[in-house]
Design an enzyme around this catalytic site. Structure first.
Site, PDB file in Angstrom:
ATOM      1  N   GLN A  17       0.782  -1.244   0.000  1.00 31.44           N
ATOM      2  CA  GLN A  17       0.000   0.000   0.000  1.00 31.44           C
ATOM      3  C   GLN A  17       0.815   1.296   0.000  1.00 31.44           C
ATOM      4  OE1 GLN A  17      -3.390   2.411   2.617  1.00 31.44           O
ATOM      5  NE2 GLN A  17      -3.041   0.287   3.087  1.00 31.44           N
ATOM      6  N   SER A  18       1.845   1.369   0.835  1.00 37.85           N
ATOM      7  CA  SER A  18       2.499   2.676   1.034  1.00 37.85           C
ATOM      8  C   SER A  18       3.116   3.209  -0.262  1.00 37.85           C
ATOM      9  CB  SER A  18       3.575   2.559   2.123  1.00 37.85           C
ATOM     10  OG  SER A  18       4.585   1.661   1.713  1.00 37.85           O
ATOM     11  N   TYR A 138       4.433  -2.886   8.833  1.00 38.12           N
ATOM     12  CA  TYR A 138       3.120  -2.715   8.210  1.00 38.12           C
ATOM     13  C   TYR A 138       2.376  -1.570   8.904  1.00 38.12           C
ATOM     14  CZ  TYR A 138       3.441  -6.987   5.423  1.00 38.12           C
ATOM     15  OH  TYR A 138       3.808  -7.926   4.496  1.00 38.12           O
ATOM     16  N   GLU A 139       1.276  -1.175   8.300  1.00 35.06           N
ATOM     17  CA  GLU A 139       0.482  -0.031   8.758  1.00 35.06           C
ATOM     18  C   GLU A 139       0.346   0.086  10.280  1.00 35.06           C
ATOM     19  OE1 GLU A 139      -1.311   2.546   7.138  1.00 35.06           O
ATOM     20  OE2 GLU A 139      -1.724   3.171   9.186  1.00 35.06           O
ATOM     21  N   ASP A 168       0.665   3.960   5.967  1.00 30.29           N
ATOM     22  CA  ASP A 168       0.907   3.579   4.569  1.00 30.29           C
ATOM     23  C   ASP A 168       0.598   4.719   3.600  1.00 30.29           C
ATOM     24  OD1 ASP A 168       1.807   1.018   4.870  1.00 30.29           O
ATOM     25  OD2 ASP A 168      -0.160   0.097   4.746  1.00 30.29           O
ATOM     26  N   GLY A 247      -7.930  20.653  22.037  1.00 28.71           N
ATOM     27  CA  GLY A 247      -7.308  21.911  21.635  1.00 28.71           C
ATOM     28  C   GLY A 247      -8.034  23.096  22.241  1.00 28.71           C
ATOM     29  N   GLY A 248      -7.788  24.261  21.668  1.00 31.88           N
ATOM     30  CA  GLY A 248      -8.361  25.484  22.210  1.00 31.88           C
ATOM     31  C   GLY A 248      -9.860  25.608  21.994  1.00 31.88           C
TER      32      GLY A 248
HETATM   33  N1  CAO Z   1      12.037  -9.893  -9.306  1.00 32.17           N
HETATM   34  C1  CAO Z   1      12.747 -10.626  -8.432  1.00 32.17           C
HETATM   35  N2  CAO Z   1      12.671 -10.497  -7.100  1.00 32.17           N
HETATM   36  C2  CAO Z   1      11.795  -9.565  -6.639  1.00 32.17           C
HETATM   37  C3  CAO Z   1      11.020  -8.766  -7.478  1.00 32.17           C
HETATM   38  C4  CAO Z   1      11.156  -8.960  -8.890  1.00 32.17           C
HETATM   39  N3  CAO Z   1      10.468  -8.256  -9.760  1.00 32.17           N
HETATM   40  N4  CAO Z   1      10.259  -7.955  -6.721  1.00 32.17           N
HETATM   41  C5  CAO Z   1      10.540  -8.240  -5.439  1.00 32.17           C
HETATM   42  N5  CAO Z   1      11.488  -9.207  -5.379  1.00 32.17           N
HETATM   43  C6  CAO Z   1      12.082  -9.795  -4.184  1.00 32.17           C
HETATM   44  C7  CAO Z   1      12.851  -8.800  -3.365  1.00 32.17           C
HETATM   45  O1  CAO Z   1      14.092  -8.532  -3.938  1.00 32.17           O
HETATM   46  C8  CAO Z   1      12.942  -9.524  -2.035  1.00 32.17           C
HETATM   47  O2  CAO Z   1      13.966 -10.487  -2.115  1.00 32.17           O
HETATM   48  P1  CAO Z   1      15.090 -10.703  -0.960  1.00 32.17           P
HETATM   49  O3  CAO Z   1      14.334 -10.900   0.318  1.00 32.17           O
HETATM   50  O4  CAO Z   1      15.809 -11.935  -1.409  1.00 32.17           O
HETATM   51  O5  CAO Z   1      15.938  -9.514  -0.915  1.00 32.17           O
HETATM   52  C9  CAO Z   1      11.631 -10.310  -1.979  1.00 32.17           C
HETATM   53  O6  CAO Z   1      11.062 -10.209  -3.303  1.00 32.17           O
HETATM   54  C10 CAO Z   1      10.571  -9.845  -0.990  1.00 32.17           C
HETATM   55  O7  CAO Z   1      10.544  -8.429  -0.855  1.00 32.17           O
HETATM   56  P2  CAO Z   1      10.121  -7.817   0.558  1.00 32.17           P
HETATM   57  O8  CAO Z   1      11.025  -8.369   1.611  1.00 32.17           O
HETATM   58  O9  CAO Z   1      10.069  -6.359   0.413  1.00 32.17           O
HETATM   59  O10 CAO Z   1       8.634  -8.372   0.726  1.00 32.17           O
HETATM   60  P3  CAO Z   1       7.927  -9.003   2.025  1.00 32.17           P
HETATM   61  O11 CAO Z   1       6.609  -9.453   1.518  1.00 32.17           O
HETATM   62  O12 CAO Z   1       8.770 -10.027   2.689  1.00 32.17           O
HETATM   63  O13 CAO Z   1       7.744  -7.770   3.025  1.00 32.17           O
HETATM   64  C11 CAO Z   1       6.962  -5.578   3.670  1.00 32.17           C
HETATM   65  C12 CAO Z   1       6.727  -6.845   2.817  1.00 32.17           C
HETATM   66  C13 CAO Z   1       5.914  -4.561   3.301  1.00 32.17           C
HETATM   67  C14 CAO Z   1       6.849  -5.939   5.154  1.00 32.17           C
HETATM   68  C15 CAO Z   1       8.378  -5.030   3.383  1.00 32.17           C
HETATM   69  O14 CAO Z   1       8.528  -4.869   1.992  1.00 32.17           O
HETATM   70  C16 CAO Z   1       8.683  -3.701   4.085  1.00 32.17           C
HETATM   71  O15 CAO Z   1       8.934  -3.651   5.290  1.00 32.17           O
HETATM   72  N6  CAO Z   1       8.693  -2.612   3.316  1.00 32.17           N
HETATM   73  C17 CAO Z   1       9.048  -1.283   3.809  1.00 32.17           C
HETATM   74  C18 CAO Z   1       7.948  -0.703   4.662  1.00 32.17           C
HETATM   75  C19 CAO Z   1       6.640  -0.622   3.930  1.00 32.17           C
HETATM   76  O16 CAO Z   1       6.503  -0.076   2.868  1.00 32.17           O
HETATM   77  N7  CAO Z   1       5.604  -1.151   4.597  1.00 32.17           N
HETATM   78  C20 CAO Z   1       4.230  -0.898   4.145  1.00 32.17           C
HETATM   79  C21 CAO Z   1       3.648  -2.016   3.472  1.00 32.17           C
HETATM   80  S1  CAO Z   1       1.930  -1.745   3.271  1.00 32.17           S
HETATM   81  O17 CAO Z   1       1.285  -2.076   4.749  1.00 32.17           O
END
Ligand code: CAO
Length: 416
Positions: A17-18, A138-139, A168, A247-248
């Protein structure tokens, strides 16, 4: 009509989402947003909270309008070469991977700068630099670590997260602003730069009045909070204040006619200082207009429960819309508690494009939020989210200028 961000091309590596909130906003304002997704998988939200079997979920469609979808395995050798070319052809790379993911992919900031010194690399992370910088977020985690949860809810109950996605979508808005500022600065310097928006920072920024109150606590009780009038002592941190405005201009949520059966038959009512006398007139308490116990804001602070009780006795005799109709002409600030159903059906929000109906080939028509920012020279037309990989060939040919044979080779490798 031209659009504000015409000519800006975004390499959109965002998911969930973010990040998608940010790139959708940039797309609405005219940027060409190329969403890069894993072949055969795509953004995880495509298949989360599915309501129509076989169709992209509302979760995905409502965050990815006006974008093009390119599937690409950016970890394969061919995929990395395609990504390098994409970096050279784009102005901004936006990502919200878990910390370190882009480096592990081989596309950290140094590499990006080597490939394209004009590129702006914009990231959302849960935390900024410090002890938690490597955490996934996450959010609701952001709402908790940004101070929102500890200050939301009722004093005697557990901390509450809000329905507004301030961690997000809120952080996505911050990132979009950072990107547009960096684009402006690039006009002068010719250089790209890194933009970071941390979700904890974004939530805290929206909670500034609570940090204000934290510091005011050192100089005495927070007199605008109901708990002051109730004689309940303050602790050492800003408390939860339920629906007090704090607030005020004291305000509360009050029952309206029908509250017994309708969970949203309530209004917010603000006892603005400037209209105190009119409020007294409306609620049938003309004697409070000049009475020393009620006439001034400081005198009222110890009597907020009694005052709002009297106002509520009046609002309970009216519907929330009648309260609005009576108070608005008198400049008394009130607002009905609108349900999502009422908002979805509100014609004025359709007219301004704040709520839009979109056609989708897999799911038919659905409602979504439109652009919340209106520019007089940029008309926003919300178009449906792309199917997974819908624009892969188009982007390989038109943006990346691969020949037919090269495209066949890339496809053969399984990279797209
Ligand atoms: N081709 C190949 N690999 C890809 C790819 C693509 N097109 N797109 C993504 N990937 C891979 C990434 O490189 C990553 O690989 P590694 O772990 O080996 O480095 C893997 O997919 C997973 O990516 P991720 O760790 O970002 O995804 P997740 O589902 O495990 O985590 C989230 C999700 C949201 C917790 C994490 O991305 C995060 O903390 N993001 C930053 C904060 C944020 O935006 N949070 C809000 C999310 S909305 O509530």
């Amino acid at each position: 009509m031209s659009k504000a961000l015409d000519g800006i091309r975004i390499l959109d590596f965002t998911h969930v989402q973010s990040g998608p909130t940010c790139t959708q906003l940039l797309a609405w304002l005219g940027a060409d947003v190329i969403k890069v997704e894993r072949p055969g998988v795509g953004d995880a939200t495509r298949k989360q909270l599915v309501d129509v079997e076989g169709a992209d979920s509302l979760y995905f469609t409502m965050l990815n309008h006006n974008k093009r979808s390119l599937t690409l395995n950016s970890k394969s050798e061919t995929g990395k070469r395609v990504l390098e070319r994409l970096v050279k052809k784009c102005d901004v790379l936006v990502e919200n991977f878990a910390p370190g993911a882009l480096d592990r992919m081989g596309f950290g900031w140094e590499r990006i700068q080597e490939l394209n010194p004009r590129m702006i690399m914009a990231s959302i992370k849960g935390f900024g630099p410090g002890p938690y910088e490597n955490c996934k977020v996450y959010e609701n985690v952001a709402q908790c670590v940004g101070g929102a949860a500890s200050t939301t809810g009722f004093r005697d109950d557990v901390p509450i997260v809000t329905g507004a996605q301030i961690g997000d979508s809120g952080t996505g808005l911050n990132l979009a602003l950072g990107i547009t500022a960096a684009l402006l600065q690039r006009e002068k310097t010719g250089r790209g730069q890194r933009v970071l928006a941390a979700m904890q920072d974004g939530v805290l920024n929206l909670c500034r009045v609570k940090l204000r109150d934290q510091q005011r606590l050192q100089h005495g009780p927070l007199k605008e909070y109901s708990q002051f009038g109730e004689g309940i002592e303050f602790g050492d941190a800003t408390p939860r204040a339920a629906n007090d405005s704090g607030g005020g201009q004291p305000g509360r949520i009050l029952k309206c006619k029908g509250w017994e059966s309708d969970p949203n038959a309530y209004t917010y009512f603000i006892t603005q200082v400037a209209v105190w006398q009119k409020i007294c007139g409306v609620i049938g308490k003309p004697e409070w207009k000049e009475h020393p116990d009620y006439a001034t804001p400081p005198a009222r602070l110890t009597r907020l429960n009694e005052i709002f009780g009297a106002i509520e006795a009046w609002t309970m005799t009216k519907t929330k819309f009648e309260v609005m109709d009576i108070c608005n002409p008198l400049d008394i600030p009130v607002g009905p508690i609108l349900s999502m159903k009422e908002i979805a059906e509100e014609p004025s929000l359709r007219e301004t494009g704040t709520i839009v109906e979109v056609e989708h080939p897999q799911r038919g028509s659905y409602l979504t939020v439109g652009c919340p920012i209106k520019l007089s020279d940029t008309e926003v037309e919300v178009t449906r989210s792309p199917l997974l990989g819908e624009h892969t060939e188009e982007i390989l040919a038109e943006v990346l200028e691969y020949s037919v044979d090269e495209i066949a080779e890339i496809k053969e490798s399984g990279a797209v």
